[in-house]
Design a protein around this motif. Sequence first.
Motif, PDB file in Angstrom:
ATOM      1  N   VAL A 313       0.865  -1.178   0.000  1.00 44.43           N
ATOM      2  CA  VAL A 313       0.000   0.000   0.000  1.00 44.43           C
ATOM      3  C   VAL A 313       0.900   1.226   0.000  1.00 44.43           C
ATOM      4  O   VAL A 313       1.820   1.331   0.806  1.00 44.43           O
ATOM      5  CB  VAL A 313      -0.937   0.020   1.216  1.00 44.43           C
ATOM      6  N   VAL A 371      -8.280   2.488   3.701  1.00 38.47           N
ATOM      7  CA  VAL A 371      -6.966   2.377   3.068  1.00 38.47           C
ATOM      8  C   VAL A 371      -6.706   3.631   2.253  1.00 38.47           C
ATOM      9  O   VAL A 371      -7.496   3.989   1.377  1.00 38.47           O
ATOM     10  CB  VAL A 371      -6.866   1.135   2.163  1.00 38.47           C
ATOM     11  N   LEU A 373      -4.569   4.793  -0.524  1.00 38.98           N
ATOM     12  CA  LEU A 373      -3.801   4.085  -1.550  1.00 38.98           C
ATOM     13  C   LEU A 373      -2.564   4.841  -1.992  1.00 38.98           C
ATOM     14  O   LEU A 373      -1.632   4.248  -2.540  1.00 38.98           O
ATOM     15  CB  LEU A 373      -4.701   3.827  -2.767  1.00 38.98           C
ATOM     16  N   LYS A 376      -0.362   4.283  -5.268  1.00 39.79           N
ATOM     17  CA  LYS A 376      -1.034   3.082  -5.798  1.00 39.79           C
ATOM     18  C   LYS A 376      -0.113   2.243  -6.684  1.00 39.79           C
ATOM     19  O   LYS A 376      -0.455   1.891  -7.806  1.00 39.79           O
ATOM     20  CB  LYS A 376      -2.291   3.515  -6.561  1.00 39.79           C
TER      21      LYS A 376
END
Length: 898
Positions: A313, A371, A373, A376
């Motif tokens: 992550v 979450v 991100l 990403k």
Amino acid sequence: MTAIPASGERVHALLTDGTTVCVRPAGPDDQEAVLRFYTEMSDANLRLRFFSVSRRSAEQAAARVARPAGSGHRTLVAEHGGRIIGIAEYESDDTKTPGSAEIALAVSDGRHHRGVGTLLLEHLISAARAQGITTFTADALAENHAVLKVFADLGLRAERHFEGPEVRCVIPLHDTEDYRASVEHRGQAADVASLTPLLRPRCVAVVGAGRRPGSVGRALLHNVATGRFTGHLYAVNPAAQSILGIRAYPAVHALPRVPDLAVIAVPADGVAHVAQECGQFGVRALLVVSAGLDAGQSRALLAACRDHDMRLVGPNCLGMANTEDRIRLDATFAAAHPAPGSAGVAVQSGGVGIALLGGLERLGIGVSSFVSLGDKYDVSGNDMLQWWESDGRTDLALLHLESFGNPRAFSRTARRVTRRMPILTVDAGRTEAGRRAAASHTAAAATTTMTRRALFAQAGITATRTIPELLETAALLHSQPLPAASRVVVVTNAGGAGVLAADACAEAGLDLPALPPGVVEDLLAVLPRGASTANPVDATAAVSEEHLRACLDRLAAHDGIDAVLVALVPTAVAAATGDVLVKALTHAPERRSRTIAAVLLDQDVPVRLLSSDTGRVPAYADPQAAARALAHAAERARWLARPPGTVPAPEGIDTARGRAVADRFLTRHPDGAWLDPRTCAELLDCYGIPQSPWAWVETEDEAVWAADRLKGPDGRVVLKAHWPGLVHKTARRAIHLDLRGDAQVRAAFRDFDVRFGHLMTGAVVQPLAPRGIELFAGVVQDEVFGPLILFGLGGTATEVLADHAARLAPLTDQDVHDLITAPRCAPLLLGGDGTGPVDLAGLEQFLLRLSQMAGDLPQLAEADFNPLLALPERVTALDARIRLLPRRTHDPYLRRLR
């Protein structure tokens, strides 16, 4: 969809237990490794692969790898930890059975029942389809139950033919919905398994936990500790023995146990090194909050994750949280711990994440998992949707995504998940800055906004324009049943407030039906004297809690009402105003099957949830906010009520020939170009797309002869000039309409010759089309989203009127219906002008065939059909332009990590 050939491509994908493997083509350098793979195989496994334990067979298999790659054979290997753990190969012989290939599959000892063979076959199937192979055949021993089960569970219609101790398997490679669904199911199971160490860790280490107050690492450690994480927690800092009362260790490899999750908050130049150290120690997941990584550091970070089975992550993120009682992990540096609940939240922007968490907290909506991100690199919104689908807690998904790695895979996941829970998102990036330079009508119409909205509409995602609107809608969807349709009744204690609410509902596209006499009588019996029972229902300032409660109960029992919007203002007329009236909204909601929302014009917050022991009702300060939320809820109800839709397969399509036409053209034009009329017509013929009769001419005499042959009953024709790159004929005055007789045809051709003689390569003659509805259809191949199909009103003003709808290919039957009915010109197609409907079946076929062509040919950069003439008896393309570019795309449904 044409996949990139496996030759030269390395991808990473997940096994069923969440392990990351590398799938790649084998080459001459792998001969020794392949031989070692077979040499280390047990006799029992070797016999199942080669029907004997002869080492000679292993040597021959290794020798095949050394051959130059070609379309007739392909060998793929799966690697883990630098060693080959699986091999799949095919060999075709078109002289025996065209389109068929023999396959073989082997998995190393100790790696069975983890999906290695199935994953390899999926990639082998994709590569084979790209080479025109339509069938796999395989021989296996009847006792080889494992490989027979792999073939049977692929999702393809495998046939078995028993021949003594052997079984002959025949596997057609049709790209069916069953096969895609099977691949999805396997992908989801593998994805969830890989995310478990990330979101349900038993041990967490914060690497870079600082001693200095205010540092990000220290804040992360503080939140994990004070959030009452149920597992083991360690700090990693070479300059400290204890931080915040938590034991600190000098390095990851010095920890007393292997963490499932490492939270990394070190400077950018140290991130990759820490990631490599974590991987070597056996860590299974990383959360990297560090920002500012350059390209080399980013590649090294991701390589460490792929090489060592770690999901990632971030980087550059706020962190993540899981509020499950058995986990209670808050690995964020947010100011407050998220409250436990059932809303899943995933964002790319940390600032948006903080805003959403704060808004949900004010509403009293708890979070299942959160979450951030960040950049990403790995874990995406698609991963989180699959996690929420399976976690047993989440019933509302909130997304803020600034980019999409694989929109078509995301769309399929979202279509499935949103039938179980609402998915809400903020439609970011709507500005004109996202608009590309237009080369045709299609490209001019296709905007970033249109593409994203097509994705959201097809996937059933509720897209809002702002974060406040998202929270307003979440409040309604979280607390109220969905309305069956869009019929709303407004109830108020002040006429002016009722008018504002009614206007807001109408502007949001909701219906405000008149109440039938029976309902009117019921309401008059329970409301104060002087009440008005039109819609809006004015209950007067004298309305009491009992009056309002009875009114809502009567309305909720009426089948012609889907939702009730109650607009209240404080008055001094009756003691039962204010909070007392609010009680009527939340009283016994279990007896009410209708959606109820409130507008409290004196409310000091945009939206809140009114709570009682029996339920919750959303209350809004602005009637427009309430109406927008109700409209989103009604749209979700409509989407859920529709069947999922299927992708029809039009008859008479010759995909192989179409690809050959495209490849032949690009051989002559390696940089890509607009197709000439003859090649364009040949390509459209491959897909059965109807065209007006036409003839290609290069001289004045040829034009006259063609006009005489093609003229209709009235004797009139059209002449269109052509030269490479010509797109807008009308703008260049390169078209002459309504030509009658030889003299006019000759004069028109001479005009072209005078004005365009240095450019023109020829001209097209067509009969003058009859009067009908001029439509527009087109395709734009988006680099990220894939082919976008546009449809709407055509003619010379198509860009000015902008009456277009769009959907992403492949089109389902429901998508086609939406395309035809969404534009403002739709009533004309249905006969709204009194002339009768056009050939709707023919129009549907046209769009489906266009979708098929766009999906088959990733080289198709643009296609433009304007005008597309719609008549009651047929639909015909009067003008077609197609541009091809030399490119191929990844199979969007193939399992692979980013």
